[in-house]
Design a protein around this motif. Structure first.
Motif, PDB file in Angstrom:
ATOM      1  N   THR A  62      34.952  -9.159  11.303  1.00  0.00           N
ATOM      2  CA  THR A  62      35.605  -7.853  11.189  1.00  0.00           C
ATOM      3  C   THR A  62      35.804  -7.220  12.565  1.00  0.00           C
ATOM      4  OG1 THR A  62      33.573  -6.545  11.036  1.00  0.00           O
ATOM      5  CG2 THR A  62      34.451  -7.435   8.987  1.00  0.00           C
ATOM      6  N   VAL A  63      35.419  -7.923  13.631  1.00  0.00           N
ATOM      7  CA  VAL A  63      35.566  -7.496  15.032  1.00  0.00           C
ATOM      8  C   VAL A  63      34.686  -6.280  15.342  1.00  0.00           C
ATOM      9  CG1 VAL A  63      37.260  -7.037  16.876  1.00  0.00           C
ATOM     10  CG2 VAL A  63      37.947  -8.303  14.910  1.00  0.00           C
ATOM     11  N   GLU A  64      33.948  -5.762  14.334  1.00  0.00           N
ATOM     12  CA  GLU A  64      33.164  -4.543  14.516  1.00  0.00           C
ATOM     13  C   GLU A  64      31.801  -4.874  15.116  1.00  0.00           C
ATOM     14  OE1 GLU A  64      33.880  -1.496  14.361  1.00  0.00           O
ATOM     15  OE2 GLU A  64      31.849  -0.887  14.829  1.00  0.00           O
ATOM     16  N   GLY A  65      31.566  -4.426  16.339  1.00  0.00           N
ATOM     17  CA  GLY A  65      30.275  -4.606  16.977  1.00  0.00           C
ATOM     18  C   GLY A  65      29.958  -6.039  17.369  1.00  0.00           C
ATOM     19  N   TRP A  66      30.994  -6.906  17.471  1.00  0.00           N
ATOM     20  CA  TRP A  66      30.716  -8.289  17.838  1.00  0.00           C
ATOM     21  C   TRP A  66      30.081  -8.356  19.230  1.00  0.00           C
ATOM     22  CZ3 TRP A  66      32.744 -10.788  22.109  1.00  0.00           C
ATOM     23  CH2 TRP A  66      33.852 -10.201  22.718  1.00  0.00           C
TER      24      TRP A  66
END
Lengths: 266, 266, 266, 266
Positions: free
Chosen positions: C181-185
């Motif tokens: 989800t690309v969130e916080g990767w």
């Protein structure tokens, strides 16, 4: 005997063993070290490896080597068997050598890859992805080069302020990639701004403004424009099919019409 | 002599030197200051600059100035050579003047830009981007103006609560841009809410609700609607090609049919 | 009597009660425990449940069971009534048993689901979503399997460094989903890097580089490529309608033309 | 006199004053309070308000009220003038009443909205957005209702664990909206997990798993599926134009063919 071989290498049984093997591999990692459950899953994985080895041998004997090797799925399966062979030695040697452990793990991962066979119309999907990638190679190459240029620019500008993110072009490239994914771009910018204010409170205003312009431009180019373009190229490529069908139909009709006209003319 | 010139300015050699130069520029920044490796890469870059200078001179002599200048690639290469000229003086003067250093760095970046030549069908891509941008200029202008209006609104509303993010319209514009990228929008809202509660615990509830409505609307307009619209316009513009081909084919067929009808009528 | 029944089960009244019930359910949760307002909304919800029960009975009596059951909306309404029945006993027993409370809550949620009836052209939307999902099932299955493979890989690589995120394949799968989800990767990557440096400052450089490559690849595959592909498949499927209309029209015309030709030939 | 009026209400001058006014409004907020610069920009804004007032009066006198009022741009301009009127009293009364200040600020914002006139083909854009919104109203309504249902569900599940995010359905709705934007969804989930472990270390495992499933489903429905669907509907609606052109052309051709056939038949 032949019936047994056919049953043994039938798609159904192979699929079942692939699922069993994947389950064993996952649950083996889930179980705590030293528990009997972990040992159980280990031996199930071991049995699957033996099964795959026998499957490959039987298939090669039945179809002959050249027939066997003509299918790319078989090639992949054979590779998996080769990589899994060392795992068969596992129980007899208690080597803890790094290279050996690595190969064992690689084998496990490759056995998982066999799951990809479950994707319906995988060939179609791979073809679509490949075509879309070929069509968007220009966009991705452009993004890569712009990333490189922005990375060198950021290194020259911000190296002394924030060596952790922009210490050299490779590190900068990673940070710019992060900005391109839009994830946490503002935190990198904020970090730079804070250090700029700390180091030189008087002249920081210009530097802060410049930094913000730099990051806004990077986000717009990489995260908004780049992604949208790649997306548009993908959709374009996917739809090409439909339009091509239409074009072919229209061409056929034009041909029909031309023939009609020449019929009438003669 | 002519053969040497043709070899010297051949695409293949130029491409190779561009790659070598880019590698040198990146690895020069990678190497620690004062190491011999850094000096090596410095001189390789220097040699590339000399090569580019000679290349431009030879090309101009071979093709004549007007022919040379008619290609936009040549114009760009010439600009790079001009900007890189001061770098040739580098080893002789040890000036540490800011302006001079800036020009040297600009030259390095421009030399990197020559890498863009490697993008296949760059003209096509640039054309596509330009067309897509022209088609979506309205969307982007609308987003810019809505950003401006929201920024002034946010300044009037939140200036006293959070001067760091909304102290004046320009700072607010940057914060609203951040909200439009959906990155960290909730953190800005949370910061505002916390301060609202701190300052006026009794009346904070209304302010918190209002703040949330403001941010939800900003995210919906900028991050969801704006991006989707720009995306849709991009795809629309990319597909125009295909539909235009279809339209032309159908037009041609209708023409054919009309001619057939007039043939029969006569 | 019949007129009363028709009025009672009319769409208009049912819609109004659905909205009233949803309002009651939401405001019941908004009100503080033990306030008279909460009690009021409780009894309004209670009245709505009674209304729905009577509505179902009347409809079944009017239309007969087989007619009633042939509509899938009625099936859903009936299910809601059945699940809501225990709520009618609520005021008489003060059971605080977990299972009973769970059923009451489930009933409340299902009553909210009746709101979905308000979506215009819901059948059309559901059909579109189902078709798009069927078309993109391959993409999603591929993403799921790639997630699984990356999760096992991450477990083998990072288990000891960051057991919280990569302790076993299921936990890793959740972390990889987050990366997709690309969130916080970048935060997960940073956490790994910090621990790698802590544990083994000398050999950390290689590990850090490897980690970064792993995460960049995961983001590119899951967040960029996967999402774009799914998106392209969705758009493709939505547009199929239009192209199919065109194809049918062109087919019809070709047929017309063929008939014309045979007319002339005979 | 007539020439003066035409010059005064000419698009060019009006545009220039709109830009001047917007500049004044932004720079007025940029300047520190009490500086002469701020006063200068204040009076320039004042002059612009006077100009707009006179412009409206002149236009109404020239075109007559019914002609003036038939243009929706004029309606909007008139509204802006009405809202800006109190600002003309500003210098004479030093009221600091909240309601008055609010109206002044509203007037400033509305004057900024006049900038929207600069968007080329605004009517076209508004039409496109309206059509796309109408087409995707079902998707957005579905997302809103799913948000509501998930919010009530989250309130029932997590109210006691994390009252800040899930204390009542409205607060939960805001948190679920945040999850739908994919921004910080993992942080909300992590917060819940930590508190679950704190409160009940023994039974937390199931709760943590359940929480994760809940959030993964919410992200998939809202952030991935919902956004993709809305996007696909948008693109579909934008492309409708092109396909409609094609359909019309094909229809015209079929008509031509039919006429030809009847010509031949007669």
């Amino acid at each position: 005997m032949k019936r047994f071989v056919d049953w043994y290498v039938s798609d159904r049984l192979v699929m079942a063993v692939i699922v069993l093997n994947a389950t064993a591999l996952v649950l083996h990692e889930m179980a705590a070290r030293g528990t009997p459950l972990r040992t159980l899953w280990y031996w199930i994985d071991y049995a699957c490896v033996v099964y795959f080895l026998v499957e490959a041998v039987l298939k090669i004997r039945r179809d002959g080597w050249s027939d066997y090797w003509s299918s790319s799925w078989n090639k992949f399966d054979f590779l998996v068997v080769i990589i899994s062979l060392p795992a068969l030695l596992g129980p007899f040697f208690h080597v803890e050598q790094f290279a050996f452990v690595l190969i064992l793990r690689l084998g496990r991962l490759f056995r998982l890859f066999r799951l990809l066979r479950f994707i319906p119309n995988l060939d179609h999907l791979v073809l679509g992805v490949r075509r879309a990638l070929r069509a968007s190679i220009g966009v991705f190459l452009a993004l890569f080069l712009i990333n490189l240029i922005l990375a060198v620019m950021a290194t020259l500008l911000f190296r002394d302020l924030d060596p952790e993110h922009f210490g050299n072009p490779v590190v900068s490239g990673y940070s710019i990639f992060q900005v391109f994914t839009v994830e946490g771009w503002n935190e990198i910018a904020e970090g730079l701004e804070e250090r700029a204010v700390e180091e030189n409170p008087a002249g920081a205003k210009l530097l802060v403004s410049g930094t913000r312009v730099f990051f806004v431009v990077a986000v717009l180019i990489g995260g908004i424009l780049g992604l949208s373009l790649a997306n548009a190229v993908f959709v374009d490529e996917m739809m090409m099919d439909n339009t091509e069908t239409l074009e072919r139909k229209i061409d056929a009709m034009t041909e029909e019409l031309r023939r009609l006209r020449s019929d009438l003319g003669s």
